[in-house]
Design a protein around this motif. Structure first.
Motif, mmCIF file in Angstrom:
data_model
loop_
_atom_site.group_PDB
_atom_site.id
_atom_site.type_symbol
_atom_site.label_atom_id
_atom_site.label_comp_id
_atom_site.label_asym_id
_atom_site.label_seq_id
_atom_site.Cartn_x
_atom_site.Cartn_y
_atom_site.Cartn_z
ATOM 1 N N ASN A 69 0.733 -1.409 -0.135
ATOM 2 C CA ASN A 69 -0.421 -0.100 -0.388
ATOM 3 C C ASN A 69 1.212 0.845 -0.075
ATOM 4 O O ASN A 69 0.442 2.266 -1.408
ATOM 5 N N ALA A 70 1.586 1.320 0.775
ATOM 6 C CA ALA A 70 2.803 2.326 0.752
ATOM 7 C C ALA A 70 3.470 2.573 -0.302
ATOM 8 O O ALA A 70 3.894 3.992 -0.546
ATOM 9 N N LEU A 71 3.918 1.399 -0.787
ATOM 10 C CA LEU A 71 4.469 1.609 -2.942
ATOM 11 C C LEU A 71 3.383 2.171 -3.405
ATOM 12 O O LEU A 71 4.160 2.870 -4.536
ATOM 13 N N GLU A 72 2.346 1.892 -3.372
ATOM 14 C CA GLU A 72 1.462 2.153 -4.511
ATOM 15 C C GLU A 72 0.707 3.715 -3.928
ATOM 16 O O GLU A 72 1.067 4.297 -5.053
ATOM 17 N N MET A 73 0.611 4.167 -3.192
ATOM 18 C CA MET A 73 0.780 5.643 -2.767
ATOM 19 C C MET A 73 1.755 6.262 -2.567
ATOM 20 O O MET A 73 1.637 7.254 -3.175
ATOM 21 N N SER A 74 2.904 6.028 -2.795
ATOM 22 C CA SER A 74 3.969 7.181 -2.842
ATOM 23 C C SER A 74 4.233 7.296 -3.925
ATOM 24 O O SER A 74 4.815 8.111 -4.065
ATOM 25 N N LEU A 88 10.838 7.023 -6.901
ATOM 26 C CA LEU A 88 11.680 7.352 -6.309
ATOM 27 C C LEU A 88 10.895 7.659 -5.019
ATOM 28 O O LEU A 88 10.826 7.557 -3.574
ATOM 29 N N GLY A 89 9.652 8.220 -5.553
ATOM 30 C CA GLY A 89 8.552 6.865 -4.070
ATOM 31 C C GLY A 89 8.694 5.553 -3.461
ATOM 32 O O GLY A 89 8.269 5.998 -2.441
ATOM 33 N N VAL A 90 9.373 5.380 -4.123
ATOM 34 C CA VAL A 90 9.299 3.925 -3.013
ATOM 35 C C VAL A 90 10.777 4.086 -2.016
ATOM 36 O O VAL A 90 9.832 3.520 -0.820
ATOM 37 N N LEU A 91 11.216 4.940 -2.022
ATOM 38 C CA LEU A 91 12.312 5.712 -1.011
ATOM 39 C C LEU A 91 11.154 6.053 -0.007
ATOM 40 O O LEU A 91 11.188 6.631 0.862
ATOM 41 N N ASP A 92 10.643 6.385 -0.169
ATOM 42 C CA ASP A 92 9.102 7.695 0.152
ATOM 43 C C ASP A 92 8.648 6.640 1.355
ATOM 44 O O ASP A 92 8.398 6.814 2.046
ATOM 45 N N ALA A 93 8.016 5.904 0.580
ATOM 46 C CA ALA A 93 7.331 4.515 1.297
ATOM 47 C C ALA A 93 8.152 4.060 3.119
ATOM 48 O O ALA A 93 8.249 3.041 3.347
ATOM 49 N N ALA A 94 9.316 3.909 2.440
ATOM 50 C CA ALA A 94 10.655 3.242 3.354
ATOM 51 C C ALA A 94 10.856 3.557 4.083
ATOM 52 O O ALA A 94 10.538 3.348 5.214
ATOM 53 N N GLU A 95 10.204 5.036 4.009
ATOM 54 C CA GLU A 95 10.796 6.452 5.474
ATOM 55 C C GLU A 95 9.716 6.261 6.169
ATOM 56 O O GLU A 95 9.206 6.409 7.498
ATOM 57 N N THR A 96 8.493 6.167 5.189
ATOM 58 C CA THR A 96 7.085 6.083 5.996
ATOM 59 C C THR A 96 6.926 5.245 6.560
ATOM 60 O O THR A 96 6.461 5.498 8.012
ATOM 61 N N LEU A 97 7.478 4.140 6.296
ATOM 62 C CA LEU A 97 7.105 2.418 7.394
ATOM 63 C C LEU A 97 8.351 2.074 8.023
ATOM 64 O O LEU A 97 7.981 1.895 9.624
ATOM 65 N N CYS A 98 10.216 2.895 7.932
ATOM 66 C CA CYS A 98 10.823 2.464 8.543
ATOM 67 C C CYS A 98 11.915 3.764 9.107
ATOM 68 O O CYS A 98 12.357 3.393 9.937
#
Length: 188
Positions: free
Chosen positions: A61-66, A78-88
């Motif tokens: 879900n975070a990958l899709e949204m980011s 680059l949103g994949v990194l945003d997902a990582a920051e959001t989750l971790c």
């Protein structure tokens, strides 16, 4: 009630790890009697497998949204990194522990939880490949594998409280995206 119990389990697993969390810890955190706990969650292993599936869904879900929040085209990845920051990241609920790789490190590939972690990690990699394909990258499968290496490094850097983790990862991600641009896009 099952969801309430599992949420308490997920919170403890994220903070302490699965091995270090005892059933007594889970029962106390859920605020239920031991018999109630076992009537909804037959074992700690079942709770741990539910946790892994929860981690996978959170990441997907975070990958899709980011990625969607970044717009369209290859740079949206680059949103994949945003997902990582959001989750971790430092300010996230799970911190660097919200990682399937952490569970694999805890249990190893021979354990059922380790195998489940490997399977769900492979699904996440495939998800990243789909996003890369939609963004027009060449060799989306190879891109996804490379990006997963970068993500795992970012998660480790979050655990080490590295202040440069996101900056450095962004530079590497941009280079990775450029490397995987289709030849016609590189010439444009």
């Amino acid at each position: 009630m099952r969801e309430q119990i599992l949420k308490a389990c997920f919170d403890l697993f994220a903070r302490q790890g699965i091995r270090k969390t005892s059933v007594e810890d889970l029962v106390a955190s859920a605020g239920v009697a031991r018999a109630t706990f076992y009537s909804y969650v037959p074992s700690k292993e079942e709770a741990a497998l539910a946790y892994l599936k929860h981690l996978y869904r959170s990441w997907a879900n975070a990958l899709e949204m980011s990625v969607a929040a970044r717009g369209e085209g290859p740079q949206a990845l680059l949103g994949v990194l945003d997902a990582a920051e959001t989750l971790c990241g430092k300010d996230s609920e799970g911190g660097p522990h919200a990682s399937l790789v952490r569970v694999l490190a805890e249990f190893g590939p021979a354990d059922p939880l380790g195998r489940a972690s490997i399977e769900l990690s492979a699904r996440l990699t495939a998800h990243i490949a789909e996003l890369a394909d939609a963004a027009g990258l060449s060799q989306p499968g190879e891109f996804a594998k490379d990006y997963r290496l970068l993500l795992d490094g970012v998660i480790l850097s979050f655990a080490e409280d590295s202040p440069r983790a996101m900056h450095d990862a962004g530079i590497l991600a941009e280079a990775l995206i450029r490397h995987h641009l289709a030849p016609k896009e590189v010439r444009a």
